[in-house]
Every structure is written in structure tokens, then in C-alpha cells.
Design a protein around this motif. Structure first.
Motif, mmCIF file in Angstrom:
data_model
loop_
_atom_site.group_PDB
_atom_site.id
_atom_site.type_symbol
_atom_site.label_atom_id
_atom_site.label_comp_id
_atom_site.label_asym_id
_atom_site.label_seq_id
_atom_site.Cartn_x
_atom_site.Cartn_y
_atom_site.Cartn_z
ATOM 1 N N ALA B 56 38.026 54.368 43.283
ATOM 2 C CA ALA B 56 39.240 53.558 43.471
ATOM 3 C C ALA B 56 38.798 52.252 44.114
ATOM 4 C CB ALA B 56 40.199 54.312 44.379
ATOM 5 N N TRP B 57 39.398 51.136 43.739
ATOM 6 C CA TRP B 57 39.047 49.851 44.348
ATOM 7 C C TRP B 57 40.291 48.992 44.490
ATOM 8 C CZ3 TRP B 57 35.951 50.325 39.508
ATOM 9 C CH2 TRP B 57 36.615 49.837 38.395
ATOM 10 N N THR B 58 40.201 47.970 45.319
ATOM 11 C CA THR B 58 41.325 47.049 45.526
ATOM 12 C C THR B 58 40.965 45.705 44.907
ATOM 13 O OG1 THR B 58 41.629 48.171 47.618
ATOM 14 C CG2 THR B 58 42.908 46.154 47.277
ATOM 15 N N LYS B 59 41.749 45.308 43.924
ATOM 16 C CA LYS B 59 41.465 44.043 43.224
ATOM 17 C C LYS B 59 41.918 42.871 44.097
ATOM 18 C CE LYS B 59 44.248 42.559 39.883
ATOM 19 N NZ LYS B 59 44.608 41.182 40.175
ATOM 20 N N PRO B 60 41.030 41.913 44.352
ATOM 21 C CA PRO B 60 41.432 40.762 45.166
ATOM 22 C C PRO B 60 42.475 39.896 44.448
ATOM 23 C CG PRO B 60 39.039 40.901 44.944
ATOM 24 C CD PRO B 60 39.621 41.846 43.964
ATOM 25 N N ASP B 61 43.279 39.179 45.218
ATOM 26 C CA ASP B 61 44.272 38.270 44.627
ATOM 27 C C ASP B 61 43.543 37.191 43.835
ATOM 28 O OD1 ASP B 61 46.184 39.702 45.878
ATOM 29 O OD2 ASP B 61 46.290 38.393 47.656
ATOM 30 N N GLY B 62 44.119 36.797 42.740
ATOM 31 C CA GLY B 62 43.554 35.710 41.939
ATOM 32 C C GLY B 62 42.598 36.196 40.865
ATOM 33 N N TRP B 63 42.226 37.475 40.919
ATOM 34 C CA TRP B 63 41.337 38.018 39.884
ATOM 35 C C TRP B 63 42.212 38.576 38.767
ATOM 36 C CZ3 TRP B 63 36.439 41.028 41.875
ATOM 37 C CH2 TRP B 63 35.709 40.185 42.711
ATOM 38 N N VAL B 78 37.920 35.217 37.035
ATOM 39 C CA VAL B 78 38.560 34.378 38.057
ATOM 40 C C VAL B 78 38.374 32.921 37.647
ATOM 41 C CG1 VAL B 78 36.511 34.457 39.558
ATOM 42 C CG2 VAL B 78 38.702 33.890 40.529
ATOM 43 N N LYS B 79 39.467 32.164 37.755
ATOM 44 C CA LYS B 79 39.418 30.767 37.336
ATOM 45 C C LYS B 79 39.456 29.860 38.556
ATOM 46 C CE LYS B 79 41.423 31.445 32.806
ATOM 47 N NZ LYS B 79 42.650 31.538 32.054
ATOM 48 N N GLY B 80 38.638 28.802 38.513
ATOM 49 C CA GLY B 80 38.613 27.834 39.606
ATOM 50 C C GLY B 80 39.104 26.475 39.116
ATOM 51 N N ALA B 81 38.911 25.482 39.934
ATOM 52 C CA ALA B 81 39.348 24.134 39.566
ATOM 53 C C ALA B 81 38.421 23.555 38.492
ATOM 54 C CB ALA B 81 39.336 23.248 40.810
ATOM 55 N N ASN B 82 38.883 22.561 37.775
ATOM 56 C CA ASN B 82 38.107 21.834 36.746
ATOM 57 C C ASN B 82 37.577 22.765 35.648
ATOM 58 O OD1 ASN B 82 38.498 19.597 38.385
ATOM 59 N ND2 ASN B 82 36.580 19.989 39.505
ATOM 60 N N GLY B 83 38.353 23.786 35.315
ATOM 61 C CA GLY B 83 37.968 24.668 34.202
ATOM 62 C C GLY B 83 36.815 25.599 34.506
ATOM 63 N N GLU B 177 32.916 30.056 46.793
ATOM 64 C CA GLU B 177 34.303 30.203 47.280
ATOM 65 C C GLU B 177 34.746 31.671 47.214
ATOM 66 O OE1 GLU B 177 36.575 27.698 44.654
ATOM 67 O OE2 GLU B 177 35.379 25.932 45.155
ATOM 68 N N GLN B 178 34.237 32.406 46.217
ATOM 69 C CA GLN B 178 34.699 33.778 45.985
ATOM 70 C C GLN B 178 33.842 34.825 46.707
ATOM 71 O OE1 GLN B 178 37.313 34.929 44.064
ATOM 72 N NE2 GLN B 178 38.012 32.819 43.780
ATOM 73 N N ARG B 179 32.817 34.378 47.419
ATOM 74 C CA ARG B 179 31.849 35.299 48.011
ATOM 75 C C ARG B 179 32.512 36.382 48.882
ATOM 76 N NH1 ARG B 179 26.559 35.457 50.332
ATOM 77 N NH2 ARG B 179 25.953 33.416 49.646
ATOM 78 N N SER B 180 33.408 35.969 49.792
ATOM 79 C CA SER B 180 34.007 36.969 50.692
ATOM 80 C C SER B 180 34.913 37.926 49.920
ATOM 81 C CB SER B 180 34.772 36.281 51.821
ATOM 82 O OG SER B 180 35.820 35.533 51.260
ATOM 83 N N LYS B 181 35.616 37.400 48.889
ATOM 84 C CA LYS B 181 36.472 38.282 48.074
ATOM 85 C C LYS B 181 35.620 39.308 47.332
ATOM 86 C CE LYS B 181 40.559 35.505 47.126
ATOM 87 N NZ LYS B 181 41.377 34.849 46.121
ATOM 88 N N PHE B 182 34.456 38.850 46.831
ATOM 89 C CA PHE B 182 33.553 39.745 46.100
ATOM 90 C C PHE B 182 33.074 40.871 47.022
ATOM 91 C CE2 PHE B 182 29.195 40.928 44.921
ATOM 92 C CZ PHE B 182 29.395 41.361 43.628
ATOM 93 N N GLN B 183 32.682 40.479 48.255
ATOM 94 C CA GLN B 183 32.171 41.490 49.184
ATOM 95 C C GLN B 183 33.277 42.464 49.590
ATOM 96 O OE1 GLN B 183 30.106 39.396 52.293
ATOM 97 N NE2 GLN B 183 28.313 39.066 50.988
ATOM 98 N N ASP B 184 34.491 41.937 49.789
ATOM 99 C CA ASP B 184 35.621 42.821 50.126
ATOM 100 C C ASP B 184 35.909 43.797 48.985
ATOM 101 O OD1 ASP B 184 35.846 41.584 52.519
ATOM 102 O OD2 ASP B 184 37.550 40.289 51.968
ATOM 103 N N PHE B 185 35.809 43.267 47.747
ATOM 104 C CA PHE B 185 36.057 44.104 46.570
ATOM 105 C C PHE B 185 35.062 45.265 46.514
ATOM 106 C CE2 PHE B 185 35.025 44.768 41.949
ATOM 107 C CZ PHE B 185 36.195 45.441 41.615
ATOM 108 N N VAL B 186 33.784 44.945 46.726
ATOM 109 C CA VAL B 186 32.756 45.988 46.669
ATOM 110 C C VAL B 186 32.972 47.011 47.784
ATOM 111 C CG1 VAL B 186 30.274 46.439 46.873
ATOM 112 C CG2 VAL B 186 31.076 44.476 45.547
ATOM 113 N N ARG B 187 33.320 46.515 48.974
ATOM 114 C CA ARG B 187 33.490 47.439 50.112
ATOM 115 C C ARG B 187 34.764 48.278 49.979
ATOM 116 N NH1 ARG B 187 31.389 42.731 53.774
ATOM 117 N NH2 ARG B 187 29.180 43.310 53.851
ATOM 118 N N SER B 188 35.650 47.879 49.061
ATOM 119 C CA SER B 188 36.890 48.661 48.881
ATOM 120 C C SER B 188 36.645 49.881 47.987
ATOM 121 C CB SER B 188 37.976 47.783 48.251
ATOM 122 O OG SER B 188 37.710 47.567 46.872
ATOM 123 N N PHE B 189 35.427 50.010 47.402
ATOM 124 C CA PHE B 189 35.144 51.141 46.505
ATOM 125 C C PHE B 189 35.236 52.455 47.278
ATOM 126 C CE2 PHE B 189 33.028 49.855 42.353
ATOM 127 C CZ PHE B 189 33.622 48.610 42.344
#
Lengths: 384, 211
Positions: B56-63, B78-83, B177-189
Motif C-alpha cells: 500500500a502506498w500514499t500518492k503525493p499531491d500533483g502526481w 508529474v508535470k512542472g513549469a515550461n512543459g 523540486e519533487q525530491r521530498s515528495k519522492f522520498q515521502d512516497f517511498v517511505r509510505s510503502f
């Protein structure tokens, strides 16, 4: 042609010498086949020695195939002809010979049953993780190149091309959308490695992706190993190339593409046999004798879910207690992933009853024959 | 009548021989229900296939969730600025899947970086035991002069029966920019405890084996 001329023509076929010769050949075949099974495995030994017309010898540096000994089909066929011909020429229908006739009919049925088993039996494996449900089993020996039209809302159309057709240079016209498949290259067995692991840049390989290649290796005949073929194929439509892809059975990721407004997938994978029902593994148990690692029992609790049946059926499959359902037999064959995956052997043999029936007829025939002799003997004793 | 019986008896073995000569490996065309439809049309007692010990995992907002494939057990974008965009995949392979070092070197190769020895790799791998989940993070980037700069944030999570890989690939600044979200996502496993004896090696076994 009169009956007498047929009998004259049949005479050499009715010879008991032919029977002895065939039985001697069968003994040699079984002996040599059993010895060779150590090197080439049971599947290849069966195909090479018993499901063949002849054993072939190939002189070195040639592609000649010189037959040097009769195979299972020739020996079995000759025995069958010999038995039937002997019946026609020697035996006459009478009560006195009823026992012998029954015994021989049972033998003929046994031979025919074995032939039908060899021709129509399909063996495959159903690999289920705990909780997983599948409606198909997979072959352990054969692969297929599947072109799947996934455009339909509820169903997919599958064109399955057997691995025997995947010879390099072969051009196969597919029965859908005027498509033609060209086999550019085919490796009967291969391994997936990183390009840097290739022995030399020129070593035969197919590029599957930037960091994965499929390298050609010799076919394996080991009992617990599977050949993993790879192929490079091109798909053509009206002479124009749609695409060229490298595929590997050991990495069955489907290639997706669009053609003529339809979505397709192309995949090389173990051959699938779809069933009209689902089998779900509820629990796999691997019991051991207390305090040891010696297995005591393997069992799989499964649920059969058939759309034609009113409710699901739960059953336990364990050693020597297979499940028989809709002409298929499911045996407990193996396990994996720390006892969370069960491997069931699925056998479809439309003639599975024939050996039982023929043995029954033979036993009954022997009883009749011995009883008649016994009664005759006792009558003579009473008269004397 | 007797003549017909002779002929039948003699022709039947010939027929059998013709039968075995036939090529029974032919191209087949058949339709199958799509897996989802087939499962729904099954008997009411059949539950959909249980996830193959999928965590089970928690999907970060914006993904944004993407369609899964045979290999991908989780797929996001995940989409960022300038395409700019980044791709996130979750995959799992049996056993050690070649080991941590070879997989990190494989990722390095994808970014035109040379492979490193295990000792050097250890310096680039960050181990985490947060929430009782053992995992290894790597942050890899293409060389400075690369024409198409790219970056990989990777995580390797060894489990008893298989190894899980979480990989984020894309534009280097977006990944920063997404580094902390990525780490939170992995730790939510969160993995369900597998059944069975963990000491048993993960290998296919036949029930004919003695042990």
C-alpha cells in the motif's frame, strides 16, 4: 479381390516373427531412450524416440538425416497391423475363442489409446500466487508469438503463431487485416543480459532496449529449466513495413502499436491455453514433519468460478488427489516464492479412460479364457 | 461384409499413421474476454485477483496516475513549469534482481555515467530505515556537458521474496523540486507480511523434491 487373395497378401503381416521382431525393437528403443533421457530430458526423449517414425543419424558437417532405427510410431503401428491381421486370418468368431478375442481387443484398444494420448494430450502449468485467479495455463515447452487486437470494448482477438513456425526467413500470412509476418531471426534459447556482458560485440544477440540484449545460447534439456526463445520480426501490411521488433519470451512485455485505427499488441510468451472458467488459489500449504524440513504434504485450496455454473466450487488439490473438471486434470506439481505460489500441472487427455477400459477388457478376457479351460478340465475329470 | 471388415481393419492403422503425420501446430485465431470483463462475468463468489503482495502506498499531491503495464505495478507522471515532466515507475523482480550495485550501475548507464565499483557506489547510496522500511536511495544525473540533461531519483526496497524499484526520471530541476515528495512516497510503502517460512530460499520447487 477375393477374401483368399487378401489373406495371401496379409500372410507376412500375421507372422509371429514380426510380433517378436517388433517387441525386440521396442525393448531396444525403450532401453536407448531411457539412457538418452539423462542427457536430453523426458520431453525431448519422448519426441525423439517414441513420438517419431524413425531415429535419425546426422553425419558430422552435413544436414543429412539418415534413419537408422524404427521409432515408436513405426513399431507401434506395425504391432497394431500385426495384431489386427492375425485376428482376421487366424481367428474365427466362436464362443470357444471369446476370451482370446477379448484379450486381443483390449490390447488393440490399449495401443490405439496410447496413440490418441500421444496425439491429443496437452500438458501445461497453472502458476498462481495466493489470491490470484487465472483463466489460462501456460506450456512449459512451447512458446507462441501472439498478435492481440485490443480495440474491442469487451474482448481481445488473439492470433497465436506457434514457435514451430518461427524459423528465420519464414514469411507467414496472418488471417487478419492482410498482415504478413516476416521472421528475421529466431533463437530457440537465449538469456537476457546487459550489452556490456556480451562475450564480443559480434556475438549473436538481439537488442531489446538500450540496456538489454537477448544473447543466443544452446538449447537446454534440463528437467527444471525452460528454453527462452527470442525473435526479431517485421510486420508488413500490403507490402509496407509496419514495424520491426525484437522480442524475448523471458521478458514478455507486449509491444503496443496502432494500425489502421486499431490498437495491437505483439508479444512472444509461453503458449497459453485459455479455459472457460477461472481458477483462484485461496491457500497453498506446505506441511513438514515436526522439527524437520522433510515435506509431509503439499496442498492447494482453489476455487473454480465458472460462468455457466450457479456458484463457485471450492476444492482441495493435494498429492495423488488431483482435481478433474471439464475434461482437465489439475495436479499439485510445485511451489515457489516462499510457499506463496502454487504450480499446478494441467493435463487435457480426451482418451484418459481408454487404458482403464482396455485393462478391464483384458482382465475379463483372461478370466473368460481361464474359466473355460478350467470348466473343460473339470468336466473331463468328472467323465473320467 | 467380411471383405469390408478386412479393409476397415487394415485401413484403420494407415489412418492412424496419417493422423500422426499431420502438423497439429497451426496458427490459431480466438477471442478472449478482457481480463476485467472476464472477472466480472465470473461467478459472484470470485473476487478480483489479489494484488501479488503489492504494497500500500500514499500518492503525493500533483502526481497523476498512468496506465499500468505488465512490468509496471505503479506508474505516475508529474508535470512542472515550461512543459517539463517526470515519470515515476514502480516495478518488482523476484529475489535480489541482480543486486543493488548492478541495478544502480544500470541506472548510471542510462544517464551516460560509467559504472562504479561496489565500494565507490556505497558512497552514493543513502540507506534509510524510516518507519521500519529498509530502503536505499540514489540520486543520479547525466554528465554536466550532456546534450539532454536528465536525472534519476531511485529507491530500492529489498523484501523477502522480491526487490522493489521506485524510479523517477525526468528534468533535473523538476526532480529537485519533487525530491521530498519522492522520498515521502517511498517511505509510505507498507508491505503485507508474507506467509510461509522466510528462511526457505525463493526457488521454484517440485513436489517430487525430497526436501
Amino acid at each position: 479381390m477375393t477374401s483368399n487373395s487378401i489373406l495371401r497378401w496379409l500372410k507376412p503381416l500375421t507372422s509371429l516373427k514380426l510380433t517378436i521382431f517388433c517387441l525386440a525393437c521396442a525393448m531396444v528403443l525403450v532401453f536407448v531412450g531411457t539412457l538418452d533421457q539423462v542427457h536430453i530430458g523426458i520431453f525431448e526423449a519422448q519426441n525423439r524416440y517414441f513420438k517419431s517414425f524413425f531415429l535419425y543419424f546426422t553425419p558430422s558437417r552435413t544436414t543429412l538425416r539418415i534413419p537408422w532405427f524404427p521409432g515408436g510410431y513405426v513399431i507401434g503401428g506395425l504391432l497394431l497391423i500385426n495384431l489386427i491381421a492375425a485376428h482376421i486370418s487366424r481367428f474365427k468368431l466362436s464362443w470357444k475363442r471369446a476370451g482370446i478375442l477379448l484379450v486381443h481387443s483390449g490390447l488393440i484398444l490399449l495401443l490405439v489409446g496410447q496413440l490418441l494420448t500421444g496425439l491429443f494430450q496437452i500438458e501445461s502449468q497453472l502458476r498462481l500466487n495466493q489470491g490470484e485467479a487465472k483463466n489460462y495455463s501456460e506450456s512449459f515447452y512451447h512458446d507462441e508469438l501472439a498478435l492481440i487486437d485490443t480495440s474491442g470494448p469487451d474482448s481481445d482477438q488473439v492470433v497465436s503463431i506457434p514457435d514451430s513456425k518461427l524459423s528465420p526467413g519464414n514469411k507467414i500470412d496472418l488471417p487478419v487485416d492482410s498482415l504478413r509476418l516476416v521472421i528475421n531471426d529466431f533463437y530457440p534459447n537465449s538469456v537476457l543480459i546487459n550489452p556490456s556482458q556480451l562475450p564480443s560485440p559480434g556475438y549473436p544477440h538481439l537488442q531489446l532496449g538500450p540496456m538489454a540484449v537477448s544473447a543466443r545460447v544452446a538449447k537446454t534439456y534440463k528437467q527444471d529449466e525452460r528454453n527462452m526463445p527470442s525473435a526479431n520480426v517485421s510486420l508488413l501490411r500490403n507490402g509496407e513495413t509496419v514495424g520491426t521488433w525484437s522480442l524475448a519470451s523471458g521478458f514478455p512485455r507486449p509491444i503496443s502499436f496502432e494500425l489502421n485505427g486499431k490498437s495491437y499488441q505483439l508479444v512472444l510468451r509461453p503458449k497459453r491455453y485459455y479455459k472457460p472458467f477461472f481458477v483462484q488459489l485461496l491457500q497453498f500449504s506446505h506441511d513438514r514433519y515436526a522439527g524437520t524440513e522433510i515435506p509431509k504434504n503439499f496442498s492447494s485450496r482453489v476455487r473454480i468460478s465458472d460462468p455457466t455454473a450457479e456458484s463457485g466450487r471450492e476444492t482441495l488439490i493435494f498429492m495423488n488427489n488431483p482435481l478433474r473438471y471439464r475434461g482437465l486434470t489439475f495436479y499439485q506439481a510445485g511451489f515457489d516464492n516462499n510457499d506463496t505460489t502454487s504450480i499446478l500441472q494441467v493435463v487435457k487427455n480426451p482418451s484418459w479412460l481408454l487404458p482403464y477400459i482396455s485393462c478391464g477388457i483384458i482382465i475379463f478376457g483372461l478370466l473368460v479364457q481361464f474359466s473355460m479351460h478350467l470348466i473343460g478340465f473339470m468336466r473331463r475329470r468328472v467323465i473320467a | 461384409m467380411r471383405k469390408a471388415a478386412y479393409l476397415f481393419c487394415l485401413l484403420s492403422p494407415v489412418f492412424c499413421l496419417l493422423l500422426v503425420s499431420c502438423d497439429n501446430q497451426q496458427i490459431e485465431v480466438y477471442r478472449i474476454l478482457k481480463e476485467k470483463v472476464a472477472l466480472e462475468s465470473g461467478s459472484p463468489g470470485l473476487a478480483p485477483p489479489a494484488p501479488d503482495a503489492k504494497p500500500a502506498w500514499t500518492k503525493p499531491d500533483g502526481w497523476q496516475e498512468e496506465p499500468l503495464s505488465e512490468m509496471r505495478l505503479g506508474s505516475f507522471k508529474v508535470k512542472g513549469a515550461n512543459g517539463r515532466s517526470a515519470d515515476i515507475s514502480v516495478t518488482a523482480f523476484p529475489g535480489e534482481a541482480g543486486g543493488l550495485a548492478s541495478n544502480v550501475n544500470r541506472w548510471r548507464g542510462q544517464l551516460q555515467q560509467p559504472p562504479l565499483s561496489e565500494a565507490d557506489l556505497e558512497k552514493t547510496i543513502q540507506k534509510s530505515d524510516a518507519n521500519g522500511l529498509e530502503c536505499y536511495f540514489v540520486d543520479l544525473q547525466t554528465p554536466d556537458n550532456a546534450a539532454n540533461p536528465s536525472r534519476i531519483l531511485g529507491a530500492v526496497i529489498p523484501q523477502s521474496d522480491r526487490t522493489w524499484f521506485v524510479k523517477m526520471t525526468g528534468d533535473p530541476t523538476l526532480l529537485e523540486e519533487q525530491r521530498s515528495k519522492f522520498q515521502d512516497f517511498v517511505r509510505s510503502f507498507q508491505f503485507a507480511k508474507p506467509a510461509g517460512d522466510l528462511a526457505t530460499p525463493p526457488k521454484t520447487k517440485s513436489t517430487n523434491d525430497k526436501q
